[in-house]
Design a protein around this motif. Structure first.
Motif, PDB file in Angstrom:
ATOM      1  N   HIS A  58       0.795  -1.228   0.000  1.00 44.81           N
ATOM      2  CA  HIS A  58       0.000   0.000   0.000  1.00 44.81           C
ATOM      3  C   HIS A  58       0.824   1.273   0.000  1.00 44.81           C
ATOM      4  O   HIS A  58       0.436   2.243  -0.613  1.00 44.81           O
ATOM      5  CB  HIS A  58      -0.994   0.017   1.161  1.00 44.81           C
ATOM      6  CG  HIS A  58      -0.400   0.029   2.532  1.00 44.81           C
ATOM      7  ND1 HIS A  58       0.356   1.059   3.014  1.00 44.81           N
ATOM      8  CD2 HIS A  58      -0.466  -0.880   3.532  1.00 44.81           C
ATOM      9  CE1 HIS A  58       0.719   0.799   4.252  1.00 44.81           C
ATOM     10  NE2 HIS A  58       0.252  -0.371   4.587  1.00 44.81           N
ATOM     11  N   THR A  60       2.058   4.741   0.101  1.00 45.10           N
ATOM     12  CA  THR A  60       1.258   5.940   0.252  1.00 45.10           C
ATOM     13  C   THR A  60       0.495   6.175  -1.048  1.00 45.10           C
ATOM     14  O   THR A  60       0.976   5.808  -2.117  1.00 45.10           O
ATOM     15  CB  THR A  60       2.161   7.161   0.531  1.00 45.10           C
ATOM     16  OG1 THR A  60       3.172   7.209  -0.464  1.00 45.10           O
ATOM     17  CG2 THR A  60       2.798   7.064   1.901  1.00 45.10           C
ATOM     18  N   TYR A  62      -1.462   5.884   2.076  1.00 46.64           N
ATOM     19  CA  TYR A  62      -1.829   4.772   2.947  1.00 46.64           C
ATOM     20  C   TYR A  62      -3.311   4.775   3.293  1.00 46.64           C
ATOM     21  O   TYR A  62      -3.996   3.755   3.180  1.00 46.64           O
ATOM     22  CB  TYR A  62      -0.972   4.862   4.222  1.00 46.64           C
ATOM     23  CG  TYR A  62      -1.504   4.100   5.406  1.00 46.64           C
ATOM     24  CD1 TYR A  62      -1.210   2.759   5.566  1.00 46.64           C
ATOM     25  CD2 TYR A  62      -2.283   4.737   6.371  1.00 46.64           C
ATOM     26  CE1 TYR A  62      -1.683   2.052   6.648  1.00 46.64           C
ATOM     27  CE2 TYR A  62      -2.760   4.044   7.457  1.00 46.64           C
ATOM     28  CZ  TYR A  62      -2.454   2.702   7.597  1.00 46.64           C
ATOM     29  OH  TYR A  62      -2.934   2.017   8.667  1.00 46.64           O
TER      30      TYR A  62
END
Length: 561
Positions: A58, A60, A62
């Motif tokens: 993931h 950012t 996030y």
């Protein structure tokens, strides 16, 4: 008698973050108390589109990715609205008392709920946990987040798949938080035959809602999981995450109820939001700040020091010259306060640390002493190098862009040239694998918001040398590149120390080391401002998890007629 070490570890679990959630009252009439109603489509407005729905990748932004993934997946345990660990896919939260945590803190016993199913109907077992561990720690997986998972040395799963013994190679105090509560299981039967990039766009989960579609630039839709383990839930038919890149447009759509929940408005919009009818605000004051980072390495060759910012005096000069106080009063309309660090809104904060001063005269003095002389165009020069750098952040964010303009003017007054190069969020954020500007450190100075993601004050991923992203190790969030051997040792000891008093002392040391480095310029403490239409019921935000914590109980959400 339990050892001092085991008693301390058992007492660290909860209640550590003093994050505040403020539920603003509705303007207009409130509906009477009702029993939950089944059905309906809830539209959630998000201003940044997720990069991936494969959670270990993931990176950012996030929050936006994890919000969607939290509706599709259940974690093994969760943090509820009272800052307590509660079981989700596990039958119980591992503790000393129930035998789930060994006395030495090095072995965990996990017990899965029986009868759980993936969204494709296949059974969920703790063999999926073992697979998740192997997948995340495989250097070729592209996983960005490995903290805690890389402390596991073995996972032994019982024949029925419902019990697993997890052994650690070293004591890791935030294991419950960073492994069991933070991420989700990955389906072994899917990811062994599906490319990660395909799964990232069409995931299979265990949560209250199952994935339906992702239309880039428009929306992501999830629908009720009819086989969800909590009988009768979720109440909603579906949730649509609508991409609304312009926050002003999202505010207008909150007023017209085109979005029933609006996520992450700017502090500058707070006054306008408070005047909306039929809308209440869920304002969270988390351990999150707007932080503008210095790159201590040359973005053209990250193996070399930055030609300007490798010198702490240059960083100090930029910080002292930038009038953050006036920015907060004018651009943010006084809605928040100056920031110091990400622990500022927690009991772990070193309270003797104060916001960096605004002092242009001191900035000029530092520059003079460091050998930066004014050139004919008013920009300082040292040994043929102009004090000129590029500042980058997310394009289309009026608050950040307004602050950049003020900062640019402030710096010009002391002989520094700041050029602006912003990027669309998908280009700015992302991971090393996606070529993200932030992650690959292709900037001189970069601005974005970030902070703690849970109860534990784990600073390791932000400041340890192993967390500086690189081609060899494309993980971690130490984007500045700042590190020292002494800071590394403190952060390593912190995660292996259960005693609260010793942890407090270590955290104080770590905070002072980062503070004195001037590796970043803390701008302001973020208020996570979310609008909620009066028809929406059942929200119980989990305080420490900020945006993501809003979604931890989405199976309980419902809408009135």
């Amino acid at each position: 008698m339990r050892s001092r070490r085991s008693s301390a570890l058992g007492g660290l679990v909860l209640g550590l973050c003093a994050v505040v959630v403020v539920l603003m009252p509705l303007r207009g009439n409130s509906a009477p108390t009702e029993l939950p109603r089944r059905g309906g489509t809830l539209v959630v407005g998000i201003w940044q589109e997720p990069v991936t729905l494969l959670w270990p990748q993931h990176a950012t932004p996030y929050a936006m990715s994890m919000m969607v993934m939290t509706t599709i997946n259940d974690p093994l345990i969760a943090v509820d609205d009272q800052n307590r660990f509660v079981p989700r896919l596990l039958r119980e939260v591992p503790t000393r008392d129930n035998g789930g945590i060994a006395l030495d803190g090095m072995t965990y016993t996990l017990k899965l709920r029986p009868g759980l199913r993936w969204h494709d109907g296949q059974p969920v077992t703790l063999r999926d946990f073992a697979f998740t561990w192997r997948w995340i720690t495989d250097p070729g997986s592209g996983a960005v987040y490995r903290r805690g998972w890389d402390s596991i040395t073995s996972v032994d799963v019982a024949a029925d798949g419902l019990t697993a013994t997890v052994r650690l190679k070293n004591l890791y105090v935030p294991f419950l938080e960073n492994v069991l509560a933070h991420g989700f299981l990955l389906p072994e039967h899917v990811l062994t035959r599906t490319a990660p990039r395909e799964f990232a766009r069409r995931p299979v989960g265990t949560g209250p809602f199952r994935f339906v579609e992702w239309l880039s630039g428009s929306h992501i839709t999830v629908e009720r999981n009819p086989a969800y383990w909590q009988q009768g839930k979720p109440y909603l038919d579906r949730i649509v995450f609508k991409v609304v890149p312009d926050r002003a447009v999202m505010l207008a759509q909150a007023q017209t109820a085109e979005v029933q929940i609006g996520i992450n408005f700017s502090e500058a919009q707070l006054g306008d939001l408070e005047r909306l009818r039929d809308v209440r605000l869920v304002n969270v004051f988390p351990a999150t700040l707007e932080r503008w980072l210095f790159n201590l390495n040359d973005p053209r060759d990250l193996s070399q020091p930055h030609p300007i910012f490798a010198d702490v005096r240059a960083r100090q000069a930029v910080v002292f010259a930038t009038d953050r106080v006036t920015m907060i009063k004018t651009i943010l309309r006084g809605a928040t306060t100056e920031a110091v660090n990400m622990l500022q809104n927690t009991p772990w904060f070193a309270k003797d640390l104060k916001p960096y001063p605004v002092d242009p005269a001191r900035a000029r003095e530092l520059l003079d002493r460091a050998g930066w002389r004014l050139g004919p165009d008013g920009i300082r020069v040292k040994e043929g190098v102009r004090f000129s750098f590029v500042h980058s952040t997310t394009a289309g964010d009026p608050t950040r862009e307004a602050m950049q303009v003020v900062m640019q003017q402030n710096l010009r007054e002391v002989g520094i040239e700041m050029r602006i190069q912003n990027y669309p969020p998908p280009r700015f954020f992302g991971s090393w694998a996606t070529g993200a500007v932030l992650y690959r450190r292709q900037w001189d100075m970069a601005g974005h918001a970030n902070g703690l993601t849970g109860l534990d004050p784990d600073l390791y991923t932000w400041w340890h040398s192993s967390q500086i992203p690189s081609e060899r190790r494309p993980t971690g969030f130490n984007f500045t590149g700042f590190w020292t051997p002494s800071l590394d040792r403190v952060l390593e000891e912190l995660n292996e120390t259960p005693d609260p008093k010793r942890r407090r002392a270590l955290l104080d040391r770590a905070q002072r080391m980062v503070y004195n480095s001037y590796a970043l310029m803390p701008m302001f403490n973020r208020i996570l401002i979310n609008s909620v239409h009066h028809r929406v019921r059942g929200l119980r935000p989990s305080n420490p998890q900020a945006f993501v914590g809003l979604f931890w109980n989405s199976e309980e959400w419902w809408m009135t007629r």
